[in-house]
Scaffold this active site. Sequence first.
Site: not given
Length: 392
Positions: A132, A170, A339
């Site tokens: 990620d 994220h 996600s």
Amino acid sequence: MYLMKRSYIALFLAFSVLFGTPAAAYAASSGTESRYFVPTTKSFWKGALKARHIFEDGFTADLSDFQIRLARLAGIKPIAVKKFNILADAAATPTPQPTPAETVSWGVRAMIHGDATKDLTVGAGRLVAVLDTGIDREHPDLKRRLDGCNDLTDPASGFIEDSCDDLNGHGTHVAGIIAADGGSDGTGMFGFAPAASVSAYRVCSPSGTCFSDDIAVAIRHAVDAGANIIVLGVGGEAQSSFIDDALGYAAEKHVMVIGAAGNDGPYEDSLDWPARDTRVLSVGALNSDETVAEFSSRGTNRTTKPYHTDAGDIEFAAPGVNIESTFREGGYAILSGTSMAAPHLAGLAVRVWQGDAKNPAEATRALLHELAVDVGTLGDDAATGWGMPVQK
Ligand SMILES: [Ca+2]
Ligand SMILES: [Ca+2]
Ligand SMILES: [Ca+2]
């Protein structure tokens, strides 16, 4: 004209020999370079074009237009490397909050029945690789969970160990859903498996762009490092042969790969790669009332064999809207996207991991099918597949 082109090459080659890295210097100054696969195994070109990752039949490199022309003149045709993107709501770039609104998010509570959401022994001995934007390694709820921190986004080097700063947030969010442990004083957030280990592979830029060659190298590295599960909160429109090969390697070594379905719903057959691949457990996103999020990509399930994983099918659904988790700068934030759904499935998979099975990944996948509670339209449907697995 032909002679002039030849002389360009001669000049370039001379520079390469004399100064070693004119390619990088040129690329840095031009600002137009992008990632290419160069189909040659000749070591001269690997050096001259600053190879990033070496593959069996060539290498990848960041090339300027000038370098691409040069390679073509030598009869080599560079091919653009596929790009992917992180799959959280791009419009929302929240400010990290210093304290969480809740210690356990609604998503974790929805998938674990009973009062086991803060069991600090769950997940011990399991390793989940998060590919990620990196992970905030100083985050109080994650720092004791981190076992591996690598950066594949540096322009000058394809792989930097002990570096994975998350400037986006994220990746930290995804990791927290899986394994946040509340911090040393227990006042932070708790994920699914607070004793599990997480390894960070920074394969996406701070703005969320991720190159498929970096992802493929990270998958192989994670497999070799002993990861049980690899989580990909990334997707895109194009299939990548690098990732295809890496998924084959993961399957061979009995490593589970979980991928976000994509945020291109509500249209049928809108799953992103690599979640389209049958080897990747594709996960769609649910609202807190267990209806399907509008944005969640839909699969091909309506036209394929029910309760059978076909290419393009969605396999599971999990919470993915208004999910609170750990975020950059030691803080917390609420994000939405497939996600967020993928790490929910990964977290539950850690909890029910079939470590003694001959093929733990396949055995755990079969168990997740059994644990799935039907949601959405009755039966295997294009938005939620088997449904949402729940641990009773
Ligand atoms: Ca799939
Ligand atoms: Ca099917
Ligand atoms: Ca259903």
